[in-house]
Design a protein around this motif. Structure first.
Motif, PDB file in Angstrom:
ATOM      1  N   THR A  40     -16.151   5.905   7.738  1.00 56.86           N
ATOM      2  CA  THR A  40     -16.261   6.917   8.794  1.00 56.86           C
ATOM      3  C   THR A  40     -16.696   8.226   8.159  1.00 56.86           C
ATOM      4  OG1 THR A  40     -15.122   7.867  10.700  1.00 56.86           O
ATOM      5  CG2 THR A  40     -13.842   7.734   8.676  1.00 56.86           C
ATOM      6  N   TRP A  44     -18.683  12.329  12.614  1.00 57.88           N
ATOM      7  CA  TRP A  44     -18.458  11.356  13.707  1.00 57.88           C
ATOM      8  C   TRP A  44     -17.118  11.635  14.387  1.00 57.88           C
ATOM      9  CZ3 TRP A  44     -15.248   7.934  16.001  1.00 57.88           C
ATOM     10  CH2 TRP A  44     -15.810   7.042  16.916  1.00 57.88           C
ATOM     11  N   ARG A  48     -16.910  12.932  18.225  1.00 52.34           N
ATOM     12  CA  ARG A  48     -16.478  11.933  19.221  1.00 52.34           C
ATOM     13  C   ARG A  48     -15.057  12.156  19.729  1.00 52.34           C
ATOM     14  NH1 ARG A  48     -19.854   7.216  20.202  1.00 52.34           N
ATOM     15  NH2 ARG A  48     -21.742   7.662  19.025  1.00 52.34           N
ATOM     16  N   CYS A 124       1.835   6.831  25.638  1.00 53.49           N
ATOM     17  CA  CYS A 124       1.477   8.264  25.625  1.00 53.49           C
ATOM     18  C   CYS A 124       1.929   9.000  26.878  1.00 53.49           C
ATOM     19  CB  CYS A 124      -0.027   8.432  25.447  1.00 53.49           C
ATOM     20  SG  CYS A 124      -0.639   7.651  23.962  1.00 53.49           S
ATOM     21  N   ARG A 163     -11.246   1.490  11.669  1.00 52.36           N
ATOM     22  CA  ARG A 163     -11.711   2.870  11.858  1.00 52.36           C
ATOM     23  C   ARG A 163     -11.676   3.325  13.321  1.00 52.36           C
ATOM     24  NH1 ARG A 163     -18.305   2.703  11.108  1.00 52.36           N
ATOM     25  NH2 ARG A 163     -18.717   1.262  12.826  1.00 52.36           N
ATOM     26  N   GLY A 229     -11.110   1.209  22.932  1.00 54.08           N
ATOM     27  CA  GLY A 229     -11.226   2.651  23.155  1.00 54.08           C
ATOM     28  C   GLY A 229     -12.158   3.029  24.275  1.00 54.08           C
ATOM     29  N   ASN A 230     -13.314   2.380  24.297  1.00 56.40           N
ATOM     30  CA  ASN A 230     -14.332   2.746  25.276  1.00 56.40           C
ATOM     31  C   ASN A 230     -13.871   2.523  26.717  1.00 56.40           C
ATOM     32  OD1 ASN A 230     -17.102   2.632  26.599  1.00 56.40           O
ATOM     33  ND2 ASN A 230     -17.473   3.362  24.503  1.00 56.40           N
ATOM     34  N   ILE A 232     -10.695   2.283  27.725  1.00 54.62           N
ATOM     35  CA  ILE A 232      -9.573   3.204  27.963  1.00 54.62           C
ATOM     36  C   ILE A 232     -10.101   4.585  28.353  1.00 54.62           C
ATOM     37  CG2 ILE A 232      -7.798   4.550  26.780  1.00 54.62           C
ATOM     38  CD1 ILE A 232      -6.537   2.089  26.653  1.00 54.62           C
ATOM     39  N   HIS A 264      -2.141  15.505  27.795  1.00 50.25           N
ATOM     40  CA  HIS A 264      -1.994  14.619  26.640  1.00 50.25           C
ATOM     41  C   HIS A 264      -3.269  14.722  25.804  1.00 50.25           C
ATOM     42  CE1 HIS A 264      -1.629  11.276  24.052  1.00 50.25           C
ATOM     43  NE2 HIS A 264      -2.445  10.496  24.721  1.00 50.25           N
ATOM     44  N   ASN A 267      -8.294  12.732  23.433  1.00 55.16           N
ATOM     45  CA  ASN A 267      -9.652  12.842  22.913  1.00 55.16           C
ATOM     46  C   ASN A 267     -10.249  14.087  23.584  1.00 55.16           C
ATOM     47  OD1 ASN A 267     -12.560  12.640  22.891  1.00 55.16           O
ATOM     48  ND2 ASN A 267     -12.355  10.496  22.297  1.00 55.16           N
ATOM     49  N   ARG A 269     -13.157  14.875  24.374  1.00 54.56           N
ATOM     50  CA  ARG A 269     -14.147  14.590  25.432  1.00 54.56           C
ATOM     51  C   ARG A 269     -13.441  14.142  26.712  1.00 54.56           C
ATOM     52  NH1 ARG A 269     -17.853  10.366  24.094  1.00 54.56           N
ATOM     53  NH2 ARG A 269     -16.325   9.583  22.639  1.00 54.56           N
ATOM     54  N   ASN A 294      -3.869  12.400  18.280  1.00 52.71           N
ATOM     55  CA  ASN A 294      -3.089  11.874  19.395  1.00 52.71           C
ATOM     56  C   ASN A 294      -1.696  11.504  18.884  1.00 52.71           C
ATOM     57  OD1 ASN A 294      -1.902  10.203  21.311  1.00 52.71           O
ATOM     58  ND2 ASN A 294      -3.797   9.112  21.821  1.00 52.71           N
ATOM     59  N   PHE A 324      -2.061   9.941  30.056  1.00 58.58           N
ATOM     60  CA  PHE A 324      -2.537   8.567  30.225  1.00 58.58           C
ATOM     61  C   PHE A 324      -2.209   7.811  28.941  1.00 58.58           C
ATOM     62  CE2 PHE A 324      -5.464   5.077  30.054  1.00 58.58           C
ATOM     63  CZ  PHE A 324      -5.516   4.666  31.381  1.00 58.58           C
TER      64      PHE A 324
HETATM   65  O1  UT7 Z   1      -3.715   7.979  24.239  1.00 54.40           O
HETATM   66  C1  UT7 Z   1      -4.343   7.292  25.293  1.00 54.40           C
HETATM   67  C2  UT7 Z   1      -5.017   6.090  24.829  1.00 54.40           C
HETATM   68  N1  UT7 Z   1      -6.146   6.254  23.939  1.00 54.40           N
HETATM   69  C3  UT7 Z   1      -7.263   6.916  24.255  1.00 54.40           C
HETATM   70  O2  UT7 Z   1      -7.335   7.602  25.226  1.00 54.40           O
HETATM   71  C4  UT7 Z   1      -8.480   6.703  23.398  1.00 54.40           C
HETATM   72  C5  UT7 Z   1      -9.694   6.591  24.262  1.00 54.40           C
HETATM   73  N2  UT7 Z   1     -10.918   6.260  23.553  1.00 54.40           N
HETATM   74  C6  UT7 Z   1     -11.549   7.078  22.683  1.00 54.40           C
HETATM   75  O3  UT7 Z   1     -11.046   8.143  22.355  1.00 54.40           O
HETATM   76  C7  UT7 Z   1     -12.903   6.660  22.176  1.00 54.40           C
HETATM   77  O4  UT7 Z   1     -13.329   5.518  22.876  1.00 54.40           O
HETATM   78  C8  UT7 Z   1     -12.950   6.385  20.633  1.00 54.40           C
HETATM   79  C9  UT7 Z   1     -12.854   7.700  19.891  1.00 54.40           C
HETATM   80  C10 UT7 Z   1     -11.853   5.447  20.224  1.00 54.40           C
HETATM   81  C11 UT7 Z   1     -14.296   5.767  20.284  1.00 54.40           C
HETATM   82  O5  UT7 Z   1     -15.352   6.619  20.698  1.00 54.40           O
HETATM   83  P1  UT7 Z   1     -16.586   6.020  21.540  1.00 54.40           P
HETATM   84  O6  UT7 Z   1     -17.510   7.133  21.753  1.00 54.40           O
HETATM   85  O7  UT7 Z   1     -16.000   5.359  22.754  1.00 54.40           O
HETATM   86  O8  UT7 Z   1     -17.210   5.008  20.532  1.00 54.40           O
HETATM   87  P2  UT7 Z   1     -17.444   3.422  20.708  1.00 54.40           P
HETATM   88  O9  UT7 Z   1     -16.160   2.692  20.618  1.00 54.40           O
HETATM   89  O10 UT7 Z   1     -18.320   3.184  21.894  1.00 54.40           O
HETATM   90  O11 UT7 Z   1     -18.282   3.126  19.402  1.00 54.40           O
HETATM   91  C12 UT7 Z   1     -19.584   3.708  19.180  1.00 54.40           C
HETATM   92  C13 UT7 Z   1     -20.010   3.373  17.763  1.00 54.40           C
HETATM   93  C14 UT7 Z   1     -19.854   1.900  17.385  1.00 54.40           C
HETATM   94  O12 UT7 Z   1     -20.927   1.533  16.558  1.00 54.40           O
HETATM   95  P3  UT7 Z   1     -22.202   0.734  17.165  1.00 54.40           P
HETATM   96  O13 UT7 Z   1     -21.619  -0.531  17.726  1.00 54.40           O
HETATM   97  O14 UT7 Z   1     -22.782   1.632  18.203  1.00 54.40           O
HETATM   98  O15 UT7 Z   1     -23.049   0.555  15.961  1.00 54.40           O
HETATM   99  C15 UT7 Z   1     -18.569   1.887  16.581  1.00 54.40           C
HETATM  100  O16 UT7 Z   1     -18.521   0.823  15.665  1.00 54.40           O
HETATM  101  O17 UT7 Z   1     -19.214   4.117  16.828  1.00 54.40           O
HETATM  102  C16 UT7 Z   1     -18.672   3.206  15.848  1.00 54.40           C
HETATM  103  N3  UT7 Z   1     -17.396   3.730  15.402  1.00 54.40           N
HETATM  104  C17 UT7 Z   1     -17.278   4.576  14.371  1.00 54.40           C
HETATM  105  N4  UT7 Z   1     -18.180   5.121  13.527  1.00 54.40           N
HETATM  106  C18 UT7 Z   1     -17.725   5.974  12.587  1.00 54.40           C
HETATM  107  C19 UT7 Z   1     -16.161   3.488  15.924  1.00 54.40           C
HETATM  108  N5  UT7 Z   1     -15.228   4.172  15.235  1.00 54.40           N
HETATM  109  C20 UT7 Z   1     -15.898   4.858  14.262  1.00 54.40           C
HETATM  110  C21 UT7 Z   1     -15.492   5.737  13.246  1.00 54.40           C
HETATM  111  N6  UT7 Z   1     -16.428   6.271  12.425  1.00 54.40           N
HETATM  112  N7  UT7 Z   1     -14.200   6.085  13.066  1.00 54.40           N
END
Ligand code: UT7
Length: 359
Positions: A40, A44, A48, A124, A163, A229-230, A232, A264, A267, A269, A294, A324
């Motif tokens: 990571t 990023w 994000r 949470c 990650r 994550g996505n 959620i 809470h 994230n 965003r 978080n 949430f």
């Molecule tokens: O507390 C309440 C419950 N939890 C939440 O509310 C969490 C909610 N979700 C999130 O905050 C976001 O979905 C995350 C931060 C977990 C992920 O962000 P995202 O913008 O939804 O990313 P994604 O899962 O769609 O992944 C996009 C890309 C993927 O790569 P490819 O497939 O596009 O090549 C992932 O493999 O980002 C990649 N990726 C990372 N890259 C660098 C995922 N985690 C990482 C990382 N570093 N740590």
């Protein structure tokens, strides 16, 4: 319908926040530290999630030890002794152990000899559920002074090779004292929701009776947080916005009446999207996700503590709390800030009246 308060000759009570405190471990884990653990990078994670660093509990620290520190601060702020508490509600997903409840360990540490104690797990959303439960006890006349405490040691339930989760979470604890008052202040409304049918979006699968600990569950890291994550993300924005609006409507208020939203910290965003959906200006939503990540159930009360430290709140100001989390669960609460010195005077008068009765 009969009014139980009037029948008993009592004034109806609301639950006011009269004390608060929080604790963050001293050990900082930055995004640059995480670059050495998983594939990571700081850019990023920051873009994000908004997170720059999170706090990690030291080897000897636990949910109950951190929560006890936060609870002592909250009691000191409320000018209460531990044995004046009627009840301790601890919201946690990461208890010290399965038995006893972490609330009992906090009760022991504080010496809160008169208090009942139980845990509550709605991930949470735990603090909102705890606040709603505490307010019901006070409004129903079952308790006068309640400690609602939240603590999480999520670092012990992370897969440090994943990650998509290990970058998000942090440790910490926070507490509030809820106290009965005849003022028209305190918890004005609460809204709670759940969707157990899509529970698999956020889980810790092993360690319960369905999948007891075994060499297999350990090898599979099934004792760690797993998250889609996505999916959620989208659910979180929709339900946080909806429950916030519902809690406002229930309290007979609009966003214009709200001094600040304390959400809470899931994230950055998610918070910006929720802010836009409910129409709250940037300066009225408190965020500290950059420094904490978080912290699960602790996230709202830690944010509340930091908000109160940095921002003067006037009697009658309204705060909107919204969350949430796993379960899935969500919820919101509206608080009207009470005249805290007046609540303390009410408390003293009630104690004098009780002593006079005994005497
Ligand atoms: O507390 C309440 C419950 N939890 C939440 O509310 C969490 C909610 N979700 C999130 O905050 C976001 O979905 C995350 C931060 C977990 C992920 O962000 P995202 O913008 O939804 O990313 P994604 O899962 O769609 O992944 C996009 C890309 C993927 O790569 P490819 O497939 O596009 O090549 C992932 O493999 O980002 C990649 N990726 C990372 N890259 C660098 C995922 N985690 C990482 C990382 N570093 N740590």
């Amino acid at each position: 319908m009969n009014d139980p308060f009037k029948e008993n000759g009592c004034m109806p009570h609301r639950a006011a926040v009269t004390g608060w405190g929080w604790y963050s471990p001293t050990q900082v884990l930055s995004n640059h530290d995480l670059e050495k653990l998983v594939d990571t990078n700081d850019a990023w994670i920051t873009s994000r999630t908004g997170i720059r660093e999170r706090r990690i509990a030291a080897a000897g620290e636990t949910t109950s030890s951190m929560a006890t520190i936060a609870a002592r601060q909250a009691l000191a702020e409320a000018e209460l002794q531990p044995d004046e508490l009627d009840l301790i509600i601890c919201a946690t997903t990461t208890p010290d152990q399965l038995i006893p409840a972490t609330a009992c360990l906090i009760q022991r540490n504080l010496g809160a000899h008169r208090a009942g104690a139980f845990d509550l797990n709605t991930a949470c959303t735990g603090f909102i559920y705890g606040l709603a439960t505490g307010a019901q006890f006070i409004q129903g006349g079952g308790a006068k002074r309640i400690l609602v405490v939240a603590g999480e040691t999520l670092s012990r339930f992370m897969n440090w090779e994943d990650r998509s989760t290990c970058i998000l979470f942090g440790d910490g604890a926070a507490a509030v004292v809820l106290e009965a008052t005849t003022q028209q202040s305190g918890v004005l409304s609460t809204v709670l929701g759940s969707r157990g049918d899509i529970e698999q979006m956020l889980t810790i699968e092993a360690g319960g009776c369905a999948r007891p600990a075994s060499t297999e569950t350990i090898a599979q890291k099934a004792h760690c947080v797993r998250m889609r994550g996505n999916e959620i993300f989208k659910m979180a924005v929709r339900n946080m916005a909806q429950s916030a609006q519902q809690a406002l409507a229930k309290a007979g208020l609009t966003t214009n009446d709200i001094r600040a939203v304390i959400p809470h910290q899931a994230n950055e965003r998610i918070l910006i999207a929720t802010r836009d959906a409910i129409g709250i200006s940037e300066d009225r939503m408190f965020m500290n996700i950059d420094r904490h990540g978080n912290t699960g159930a602790s996230s709202i009360p830690i944010a509340l503590g930091e908000f109160l430290q940095s921002t003067p709140v006037d009697v009658g100001d309204h705060l909107l709390l919204v969350s949430f989390g796993g379960g899935l669960t969500w919820g919101a609460a509206v608080l009207r800030w009470a005249d805290i010195p007046a609540v303390k005077l009410e408390r003293a008068a009630a104690q004098r009246a009780k002593l006079a009765l005994i005497g």
